[in-house]
Design a protein around this motif. Structure first.
Motif, PDB file in Angstrom:
ATOM      1  N   PRO A 147      29.843  -5.030 -17.103  1.00  0.00           N
ATOM      2  CA  PRO A 147      29.244  -3.729 -17.376  1.00  0.00           C
ATOM      3  C   PRO A 147      27.881  -3.575 -16.711  1.00  0.00           C
ATOM      4  O   PRO A 147      27.129  -4.548 -16.572  1.00  0.00           O
ATOM      5  N   LEU A 148      27.573  -2.357 -16.299  1.00  0.00           N
ATOM      6  CA  LEU A 148      26.264  -2.062 -15.719  1.00  0.00           C
ATOM      7  C   LEU A 148      25.203  -2.008 -16.805  1.00  0.00           C
ATOM      8  O   LEU A 148      24.030  -2.266 -16.562  1.00  0.00           O
ATOM      9  N   GLY A 149      25.624  -1.634 -17.992  1.00  0.00           N
ATOM     10  CA  GLY A 149      24.686  -1.575 -19.099  1.00  0.00           C
ATOM     11  C   GLY A 149      25.452  -1.198 -20.342  1.00  0.00           C
ATOM     12  O   GLY A 149      26.486  -0.536 -20.272  1.00  0.00           O
ATOM     13  N   GLN A 150      24.974  -1.673 -21.489  1.00  0.00           N
ATOM     14  CA  GLN A 150      25.594  -1.270 -22.737  1.00  0.00           C
ATOM     15  C   GLN A 150      24.503  -1.219 -23.803  1.00  0.00           C
ATOM     16  O   GLN A 150      23.405  -1.738 -23.623  1.00  0.00           O
ATOM     17  N   GLY A 151      24.809  -0.562 -24.895  1.00  0.00           N
ATOM     18  CA  GLY A 151      23.829  -0.429 -25.964  1.00  0.00           C
ATOM     19  C   GLY A 151      22.546   0.189 -25.437  1.00  0.00           C
ATOM     20  O   GLY A 151      22.573   1.204 -24.754  1.00  0.00           O
ATOM     21  N   SER A 154      18.456  -1.295 -20.545  1.00  0.00           N
ATOM     22  CA  SER A 154      18.230  -0.447 -19.388  1.00  0.00           C
ATOM     23  C   SER A 154      18.719  -1.160 -18.133  1.00  0.00           C
ATOM     24  O   SER A 154      18.978  -2.369 -18.146  1.00  0.00           O
TER      25      SER A 154
ATOM     26  N   ASP B 105      30.985   7.315 -16.389  1.00  0.00           N
ATOM     27  CA  ASP B 105      31.422   6.118 -15.676  1.00  0.00           C
ATOM     28  C   ASP B 105      31.853   5.063 -16.699  1.00  0.00           C
ATOM     29  O   ASP B 105      31.145   4.814 -17.675  1.00  0.00           O
ATOM     30  N   MET B 107      31.969   1.805 -16.805  1.00  0.00           N
ATOM     31  CA  MET B 107      31.214   0.566 -17.024  1.00  0.00           C
ATOM     32  C   MET B 107      29.730   0.813 -17.282  1.00  0.00           C
ATOM     33  O   MET B 107      28.923  -0.112 -17.243  1.00  0.00           O
ATOM     34  N   LEU B 108      29.379   2.054 -17.549  1.00  0.00           N
ATOM     35  CA  LEU B 108      27.968   2.396 -17.750  1.00  0.00           C
ATOM     36  C   LEU B 108      27.785   2.985 -19.142  1.00  0.00           C
ATOM     37  O   LEU B 108      28.073   4.163 -19.370  1.00  0.00           O
ATOM     38  N   PHE B 109      27.318   2.154 -20.077  1.00  0.00           N
ATOM     39  CA  PHE B 109      26.996   2.616 -21.429  1.00  0.00           C
ATOM     40  C   PHE B 109      28.164   3.330 -22.108  1.00  0.00           C
ATOM     41  O   PHE B 109      27.973   4.333 -22.785  1.00  0.00           O
ATOM     42  N   SER B 110      29.369   2.824 -21.927  1.00  0.00           N
ATOM     43  CA  SER B 110      30.517   3.463 -22.564  1.00  0.00           C
ATOM     44  C   SER B 110      31.103   2.530 -23.625  1.00  0.00           C
ATOM     45  O   SER B 110      30.945   1.314 -23.559  1.00  0.00           O
ATOM     46  N   ILE B 113      33.659  -0.468 -22.762  1.00  0.00           N
ATOM     47  CA  ILE B 113      33.249  -1.855 -22.487  1.00  0.00           C
ATOM     48  C   ILE B 113      33.599  -2.768 -23.662  1.00  0.00           C
ATOM     49  O   ILE B 113      34.093  -3.882 -23.476  1.00  0.00           O
ATOM     50  N   MET B 158      17.513   4.386 -18.305  1.00  0.00           N
ATOM     51  CA  MET B 158      17.309   4.015 -19.704  1.00  0.00           C
ATOM     52  C   MET B 158      18.296   4.788 -20.573  1.00  0.00           C
ATOM     53  O   MET B 158      18.218   6.007 -20.683  1.00  0.00           O
ATOM     54  N   PRO B 159      19.237   4.058 -21.188  1.00  0.00           N
ATOM     55  CA  PRO B 159      20.339   4.702 -21.897  1.00  0.00           C
ATOM     56  C   PRO B 159      19.964   5.209 -23.276  1.00  0.00           C
ATOM     57  O   PRO B 159      20.766   5.869 -23.929  1.00  0.00           O
ATOM     58  N   ALA B 160      18.770   4.901 -23.729  1.00  0.00           N
ATOM     59  CA  ALA B 160      18.362   5.378 -25.055  1.00  0.00           C
ATOM     60  C   ALA B 160      16.856   5.484 -25.052  1.00  0.00           C
ATOM     61  O   ALA B 160      16.162   4.593 -24.571  1.00  0.00           O
TER      62      ALA B 160
END
Lengths: 244, 244
Positions: A147-151, A154, B105, B107-110, B113, B158-160
């Motif tokens: 994964p590129l990022g999770q949760g 960043s 996407d 693999m991006l913050f989904s 994963i 930054m996902p959050a």
């Protein structure tokens, strides 16, 4: 203002190198334009983007090459984009829809961005539409299960491997990291990742979707690689679990 | 090992919210699967991903809802994904191809994963293929003419929006920045960007491609916005010119 009879300019991201990763919108736009510009460099011909243009162009579509200007001289670069923009603006005024195909995502480290600005300068009223595309790193993540990022992790995307200290600092932070344009520094990058104990959370993909695609989940396999193994390559360093 | 007659599981990124931004591969895969899983939450029904599933599903395709587990209890979350993975593995063993649709996407913050990992645990030999999709920020960049990165500028996603100090440090650095999951902290983010003089290089897009899409190139316009204006929103802060 945009005249009613003026054409639209489309910047079309065509994805990394897999024809199936074009969007429906990219296909529709390329099929309907009167002219498609294909970027080439002094060193390489049309390659994948040219193939895409030829595959989807309508019967009477004109396909034109536009030579990337890689000059370090910014004045020369600006003049180059200005001249191309003037040529495109004239076509738009004659009512033609024009597209430029660009690898990956149109707004992410692409030369289309320079042309977009030049065209806005030359003809502020031009109708311009950007079609986003799949980036090489999204495909690399999909191919490797990483994964590129999770949760709340960043993700730092570095488009050129020049600042080894920045890479080191991101790895120490445990941040997720995407390294692009690795080129000749592949062995130096592997050195850093090994020294910091980050090889276990790193993967390598080159030529994603293109002939000669290479996927390595153990970067040690690249120790004996050719000098050009870092070309068209992406390394993903997964964020450390503690940042999840 | 994967049995010859076993099905394949596909995690399909379907892009931000514009049906034309599906890839050709997403369309092909969804059209050919026996079963498509559509994630829903306790608070929202199928929405865009459900529409995509219904639009492209074959005549005899079964469409099933899978409830997102948003529990803060990680054991409960793991059990939830494990149970869904067991159900999917059984379908694969019966020879069915199964897809899960996921926004943006894959693999991006989904949440895909988590399911991918659970399925690898339950059935290590399962054939799994991830189909990358267009991320919301790529569409936001395309809608606003604001590049995500150019030259050697790195980009921080930054996902959050929880760590305001990290945002501040990235802005001071002049780094390109994508802020996602802004939610209730929209006004606080605008405060930071204004204080640091970064509003001129910031844009806002919410519900990209969906009904109610909103694009603001002057974030001051959001000062009187509803409390939920930050939902499904992306802010792009362009890297400062000095980093180009």
């Amino acid at each position: 203002m945009t005249g009613q009879n003026h054409g639209t300019f489309y910047g079309v991201g065509v994805g990394p190198g897999d024809h199936e990763l074009l969007t429906l919108k990219a296909v529709r736009v390329l099929s309907s334009c009167s002219c498609i510009y294909v970027p080439v460099s002094k060193f390489s011909r049309q390659g994948y983007v040219g193939e895409v243009a030829r595959r989807y162009a309508g019967f009477d579509c004109e396909i034109r090459e536009v030579v990337f200007c890689l000059s370090a001289n910014t004045t020369e670069r600006s003049r180059h984009w200005h001249e191309t923009a003037v040529e495109i603006a004239a076509r738009l005024r004659s009512g033609k829809d024009v597209a430029l195909v660009t690898l990956g995502d149109a707004m992410l480290f692409s030369t289309y961005i320079y042309l977009l600005r030049a065209l806005r300068d030359v003809d502020p009223g031009a109708a311009i539409e950007t079609v986003p595309g799949i980036s090489a790193y999204s495909m690399a993540a999909a191919l490797t299960d990483v994964p590129l990022g999770q949760g709340k992790q960043s993700l730092l995307v570095m488009p050129a491997v020049t600042d080894m200290a920045e890479i080191e600092s991101a790895v120490v932070d445990g941040r997720g990291l995407v390294l692009m344009k690795i080129g000749a520094r592949l062995q130096a990058v592997i050195d850093v990742l090994e020294r910091l104990g980050a090889l276990e959370r790193s993967v390598f993909v080159s030529r994603a979707g293109l002939p000669g695609q290479r996927v390595e989940t153990d970067l040690r396999c690249l120790r004996d690689a050719d000098e050009d193994a870092g070309n068209l390559a992406v390394i993903i360093v997964q964020a450390s679990e503690s940042r999840a």
